[in-house]
Write a protein that holds these residues in place. Structure first.
Motif, PDB file in Angstrom:
ATOM      1  N   GLY A   1       0.546  12.555 -10.189  1.00  0.00           N
ATOM      2  CA  GLY A   1       0.429  13.798  -9.452  1.00  0.00           C
ATOM      3  C   GLY A   1      -0.916  14.494  -9.547  1.00  0.00           C
ATOM      4  O   GLY A   1      -1.158  15.470  -8.832  1.00  0.00           O
ATOM      5  N   SER A   2      -1.800  14.023 -10.430  1.00  0.00           N
ATOM      6  CA  SER A   2      -3.102  14.680 -10.576  1.00  0.00           C
ATOM      7  C   SER A   2      -4.183  13.646 -10.857  1.00  0.00           C
ATOM      8  O   SER A   2      -3.901  12.542 -11.334  1.00  0.00           O
ATOM      9  CB  SER A   2      -3.067  15.697 -11.714  1.00  0.00           C
ATOM     10  OG  SER A   2      -2.995  15.043 -12.968  1.00  0.00           O
ATOM     11  N   SER A   3      -5.420  14.031 -10.574  1.00  0.00           N
ATOM     12  CA  SER A   3      -6.550  13.133 -10.838  1.00  0.00           C
ATOM     13  C   SER A   3      -6.716  12.890 -12.327  1.00  0.00           C
ATOM     14  O   SER A   3      -7.119  11.797 -12.749  1.00  0.00           O
ATOM     15  CB  SER A   3      -7.831  13.717 -10.243  1.00  0.00           C
ATOM     16  OG  SER A   3      -8.128  14.988 -10.804  1.00  0.00           O
ATOM     17  N   GLU A   4      -6.414  13.902 -13.148  1.00  0.00           N
ATOM     18  CA  GLU A   4      -6.539  13.744 -14.599  1.00  0.00           C
ATOM     19  C   GLU A   4      -5.609  12.643 -15.106  1.00  0.00           C
ATOM     20  O   GLU A   4      -5.987  11.817 -15.948  1.00  0.00           O
ATOM     21  CB  GLU A   4      -6.226  15.062 -15.306  1.00  0.00           C
ATOM     22  CG  GLU A   4      -7.253  16.163 -15.103  1.00  0.00           C
ATOM     23  CD  GLU A   4      -7.135  16.854 -13.745  1.00  0.00           C
ATOM     24  OE1 GLU A   4      -8.064  17.590 -13.369  1.00  0.00           O
ATOM     25  OE2 GLU A   4      -6.098  16.661 -13.067  1.00  0.00           O
ATOM     26  N   GLU A   5      -4.387  12.630 -14.570  1.00  0.00           N
ATOM     27  CA  GLU A   5      -3.442  11.588 -14.959  1.00  0.00           C
ATOM     28  C   GLU A   5      -3.918  10.216 -14.505  1.00  0.00           C
ATOM     29  O   GLU A   5      -3.769   9.221 -15.223  1.00  0.00           O
ATOM     30  CB  GLU A   5      -2.067  11.886 -14.359  1.00  0.00           C
ATOM     31  CG  GLU A   5      -1.361  13.102 -14.932  1.00  0.00           C
ATOM     32  CD  GLU A   5      -0.067  13.382 -14.194  1.00  0.00           C
ATOM     33  OE1 GLU A   5       0.969  12.781 -14.567  1.00  0.00           O
ATOM     34  OE2 GLU A   5      -0.076  14.187 -13.239  1.00  0.00           O
ATOM     35  N   LEU A   6      -4.497  10.149 -13.310  1.00  0.00           N
ATOM     36  CA  LEU A   6      -4.985   8.866 -12.803  1.00  0.00           C
ATOM     37  C   LEU A   6      -6.142   8.356 -13.661  1.00  0.00           C
ATOM     38  O   LEU A   6      -6.207   7.164 -13.989  1.00  0.00           O
ATOM     39  CB  LEU A   6      -5.433   9.004 -11.349  1.00  0.00           C
ATOM     40  CG  LEU A   6      -5.900   7.700 -10.690  1.00  0.00           C
ATOM     41  CD1 LEU A   6      -4.719   6.755 -10.484  1.00  0.00           C
ATOM     42  CD2 LEU A   6      -6.600   7.971  -9.360  1.00  0.00           C
ATOM     43  N   ILE A   7      -7.064   9.259 -14.021  1.00  0.00           N
ATOM     44  CA  ILE A   7      -8.194   8.871 -14.864  1.00  0.00           C
ATOM     45  C   ILE A   7      -7.692   8.295 -16.186  1.00  0.00           C
ATOM     46  O   ILE A   7      -8.151   7.232 -16.642  1.00  0.00           O
ATOM     47  CB  ILE A   7      -9.128  10.078 -15.104  1.00  0.00           C
ATOM     48  CG1 ILE A   7      -9.835  10.469 -13.810  1.00  0.00           C
ATOM     49  CG2 ILE A   7     -10.151   9.760 -16.200  1.00  0.00           C
ATOM     50  CD1 ILE A   7     -10.548  11.804 -13.882  1.00  0.00           C
TER      51      ILE A   7
ATOM     52  N   ILE B   1       0.838  -1.205   0.000  1.00  0.00           N
ATOM     53  CA  ILE B   1       0.000   0.000   0.000  1.00  0.00           C
ATOM     54  C   ILE B   1       0.869   1.250   0.000  1.00  0.00           C
ATOM     55  O   ILE B   1       0.615   2.202  -0.754  1.00  0.00           O
ATOM     56  CB  ILE B   1      -0.937  -0.014   1.230  1.00  0.00           C
ATOM     57  CG1 ILE B   1      -1.943  -1.167   1.119  1.00  0.00           C
ATOM     58  CG2 ILE B   1      -1.660   1.324   1.375  1.00  0.00           C
ATOM     59  CD1 ILE B   1      -2.679  -1.457   2.419  1.00  0.00           C
ATOM     60  N   GLU B   2       1.890   1.250   0.832  1.00  0.00           N
ATOM     61  CA  GLU B   2       2.799   2.402   0.913  1.00  0.00           C
ATOM     62  C   GLU B   2       3.439   2.683  -0.438  1.00  0.00           C
ATOM     63  O   GLU B   2       3.493   3.840  -0.904  1.00  0.00           O
ATOM     64  CB  GLU B   2       3.868   2.120   1.967  1.00  0.00           C
ATOM     65  CG  GLU B   2       4.779   3.290   2.261  1.00  0.00           C
ATOM     66  CD  GLU B   2       5.699   2.991   3.433  1.00  0.00           C
ATOM     67  OE1 GLU B   2       6.041   3.939   4.176  1.00  0.00           O
ATOM     68  OE2 GLU B   2       6.091   1.816   3.624  1.00  0.00           O
ATOM     69  N   LYS B   3       3.907   1.639  -1.103  1.00  0.00           N
ATOM     70  CA  LYS B   3       4.559   1.796  -2.419  1.00  0.00           C
ATOM     71  C   LYS B   3       3.558   2.284  -3.466  1.00  0.00           C
ATOM     72  O   LYS B   3       3.861   3.175  -4.273  1.00  0.00           O
ATOM     73  CB  LYS B   3       5.155   0.459  -2.847  1.00  0.00           C
ATOM     74  CG  LYS B   3       5.989   0.498  -4.131  1.00  0.00           C
ATOM     75  CD  LYS B   3       6.695  -0.836  -4.343  1.00  0.00           C
ATOM     76  CE  LYS B   3       7.636  -0.793  -5.549  1.00  0.00           C
ATOM     77  NZ  LYS B   3       6.922  -0.672  -6.821  1.00  0.00           N
ATOM     78  N   ALA B   4       2.329   1.723  -3.434  1.00  0.00           N
ATOM     79  CA  ALA B   4       1.311   2.131  -4.404  1.00  0.00           C
ATOM     80  C   ALA B   4       0.935   3.598  -4.236  1.00  0.00           C
ATOM     81  O   ALA B   4       0.723   4.311  -5.228  1.00  0.00           O
ATOM     82  CB  ALA B   4       0.078   1.250  -4.261  1.00  0.00           C
ATOM     83  N   LEU B   5       0.853   4.062  -2.998  1.00  0.00           N
ATOM     84  CA  LEU B   5       0.538   5.471  -2.754  1.00  0.00           C
ATOM     85  C   LEU B   5       1.650   6.376  -3.278  1.00  0.00           C
ATOM     86  O   LEU B   5       1.389   7.434  -3.871  1.00  0.00           O
ATOM     87  CB  LEU B   5       0.327   5.716  -1.261  1.00  0.00           C
ATOM     88  CG  LEU B   5      -0.991   5.219  -0.675  1.00  0.00           C
ATOM     89  CD1 LEU B   5      -0.949   5.239   0.848  1.00  0.00           C
ATOM     90  CD2 LEU B   5      -2.167   6.059  -1.168  1.00  0.00           C
ATOM     91  N   GLU B   6       2.890   5.955  -3.088  1.00  0.00           N
ATOM     92  CA  GLU B   6       4.030   6.750  -3.558  1.00  0.00           C
ATOM     93  C   GLU B   6       4.075   6.834  -5.079  1.00  0.00           C
ATOM     94  O   GLU B   6       4.549   7.834  -5.638  1.00  0.00           O
ATOM     95  CB  GLU B   6       5.333   6.137  -3.045  1.00  0.00           C
ATOM     96  CG  GLU B   6       5.537   6.284  -1.539  1.00  0.00           C
ATOM     97  CD  GLU B   6       6.737   5.482  -1.047  1.00  0.00           C
ATOM     98  OE1 GLU B   6       7.304   4.711  -1.852  1.00  0.00           O
ATOM     99  OE2 GLU B   6       7.091   5.625   0.142  1.00  0.00           O
ATOM    100  N   GLU B   7       3.572   5.811  -5.743  1.00  0.00           N
ATOM    101  CA  GLU B   7       3.665   5.746  -7.208  1.00  0.00           C
ATOM    102  C   GLU B   7       2.456   6.325  -7.925  1.00  0.00           C
ATOM    103  O   GLU B   7       2.414   6.341  -9.161  1.00  0.00           O
ATOM    104  CB  GLU B   7       3.863   4.286  -7.635  1.00  0.00           C
ATOM    105  CG  GLU B   7       5.204   3.710  -7.189  1.00  0.00           C
ATOM    106  CD  GLU B   7       5.366   2.248  -7.553  1.00  0.00           C
ATOM    107  OE1 GLU B   7       4.347   1.614  -7.970  1.00  0.00           O
ATOM    108  OE2 GLU B   7       6.485   1.727  -7.434  1.00  0.00           O
ATOM    109  N   LEU B   8       1.476   6.813  -7.184  1.00  0.00           N
ATOM    110  CA  LEU B   8       0.306   7.416  -7.827  1.00  0.00           C
ATOM    111  C   LEU B   8       0.706   8.669  -8.596  1.00  0.00           C
ATOM    112  O   LEU B   8       1.616   9.402  -8.172  1.00  0.00           O
ATOM    113  CB  LEU B   8      -0.749   7.773  -6.777  1.00  0.00           C
ATOM    114  CG  LEU B   8      -1.530   6.606  -6.185  1.00  0.00           C
ATOM    115  CD1 LEU B   8      -2.375   7.080  -4.998  1.00  0.00           C
ATOM    116  CD2 LEU B   8      -2.426   5.952  -7.236  1.00  0.00           C
TER     117      LEU B   8
END
Length: 467
Positions: A439-445, A430-437
């Motif tokens: 920088g923006s919601s648009e990028e995540l989408i 979980i810690e690693k996944a949070l670090e690798e998210l």
């Protein structure tokens, strides 16, 4: 002419330290119903109930009404007998009662009738919370802002407000269509997409509608939402060993972000009982909160039976069927259980021992489960501080998740929190996944479009559709 509402933006906490987070006291008490003030020094029972197993049809409708007549009569009579200083009833509509809004409104009228009688005859301060079911999940993908389910839900709010509701709430499901799939796969980016991107967008739209309905019915207050379909689902799955507990704890912390949106859009509390994110709302928005714990074992088990009461203003049983027990019907039995819990908290406050009792509630649970760790007053203050350090809901969700990981890590390091090998491994994942998210919601989408794009309707979240 009423001025246009401007959504709030929280950048500071409503409390100065964790010591100001305590049961019965909220920075912004709420007056509602028949002479009740919540968060002004006392904790009150919030009794929740439902039907026994039965069909709900036109033919059985008189029996349904008879159950609610019995519940309303018995619960207020028990509260009066116990000399309760105040009472809240929560009427959570079942889906058919929302789909046929007139049904729900009729039952609201029945319950309010008994509350008015108790107030007029015995002076019982009381309020009725009404919570329609979020029925918008019909269809694949579900449509949140249009279609028959939304029309029925909106009419349910309107009719129940007119029929006697004092507080309107909901357990909304925006983003759940993605979150459910991601949760079962332990996919943190997908969890964040559902919980930290889609859910806040739906909350902003939905709570603007609920606030407007309350504005049209003087005396009806917009209460709050619940991440029940998100964080409580994770809690129950973890309890069944289907998910790691550390993941459920991190989801619990991240769920605070969507809850805050309701208060940005004008909700004033009290928050929902099954919204264990309530303490963070008290810390940030200053609102009174309802909570549930050991006295909700009639509805579900949990690892947070005492710590949940540390900061509550209403103390709830979650829900219980109207069935006969040895002493009486279950709703009146739980009225008594809740009132005795509240008496203890109120006696502690009256004798200057509230802080000692709050700390015992906390100590008894805090280090026995990762899910309890993130609910202590100190953890609440830390998560709330992380939230207000950001303004974007996505970044707030990431910050809340990272704070939860840090709280769990520190607990392990000082030897207070014991984690098994698999739980330790999951915490690292979980810690690693949070670090690798991104920088923006648009990028995540964009990143998750191939995986999750088919499961949600872009227009329902004011997102541009791909060509």
């Amino acid at each position: 002419m009423t001025a246009a509402f401007a959504p709030l933006s929280y950048s500071h906490l409503a409390v100065r330290s964790a010591d100001e987070l305590i049961f019965g006291v909220a920075p912004k008490p709420v007056r509602c119903g028949l002479g009740l003030e919540i968060g002004a020094g006392k904790v009150y029972p919030e009794v929740n109930f439902t039907l026994p197993t039965m069909d709900m049809t036109d033919e059985t409708w008189p029996d349904v009404c008879a159950h609610y007549e019995e519940i309303g009569r018995n619960v207020v009579a028990r509260a009066v007998h116990l000399k309760a200083p105040g009472l809240v009833l929560e009427f959570e509509l079942l889906p058919p009662m929302t789909e046929r809004p007139e049904w729900g409104a009729e039952l609201t009228g029945i319950l309010k009738k008994h509350m008015k009688a108790a107030n007029e005859k015995w002076g019982l301060p009381c309020a009725l919370r009404v919570t329609p079911t979020d029925i918008r999940e019909k269809g694949k993908p579900p449509l949140m802002r249009r279609g028959e389910p939304w029309d029925q839900l909106r009419r349910s709010f309107e009719l129940n407000a007119a029929a006697g509701a004092d507080i309107l709430s909901i357990e909304s499901i925006g983003g759940k269509e993605v979150h459910d799939k991601a949760l079962m796969n332990g996919d943190l980016p997908g969890i964040v997409l559902g919980l930290g991107v889609l859910a806040p967008r739906d909350m902003a739209w939905l709570w603007a509608q609920i606030r407007a309905i309350c504005d049209g019915h003087p005396g009806v207050v917009p209460g709050g939402d619940s991440a029940c379909g998100f964080a409580n689902t994770a809690m129950q799955l973890a309890g069944q060993k289907m998910l790691p507990e550390v993941l459920a704890a991190v989801v619990r912390a991240m769920s605070t972000v969507r809850a805050l949106v309701a208060f940005e859009q004008g909700a004033i509390g009290p928050s929902k009982d099954c919204a264990y994110e309530g303490p963070v709302m008290k810390a940030i928005a200053g609102v009174p909160i309802a909570m549930e714990g050991k006295s909700a074992a009639c509805a579900h088990f949990s690892p947070i039976g005492n710590i949940a009461s540390a900061m509550c203003d209403l103390w709830s049983n979650e829900s219980v069927q109207n069935v006969r027990l040895l002493s009486g019907n279950a709703p009146e039995v739980f009225t008594e259980l809740l009132e005795y819990d509240c008496r203890l908290m109120n006696a502690a406050s009256a004798t200057g021992q509230a802080m000692a009792l709050r700390d015992l509630f906390t100590l008894s649970d805090e280090w026995l489960s990762p899910q309890a760790v993130v609910l202590s007053p100190a953890a609440t203050f830390e998560i709330a501080s992380a939230l207000v350090s950001e303004q974007d809901p996505y970044l707030r969700t990431v910050a809340a998740g990272q704070t939860a990981v840090n709280l769990l890590r520190r607990g392990v390091q000082v030897g207070k929190l014991k984690l098994g090998r698999k739980e330790e491994q999951w915490l690292g994942r979980i810690e690693k996944a949070l670090e690798e998210l991104p920088g923006s919601s648009e990028e995540l989408i964009d990143q998750l479009e191939p995986q999750y794009g088919v499961f949600y309707d872009k227009k329902s979240y004011a997102l541009a559709c791909r060509e």
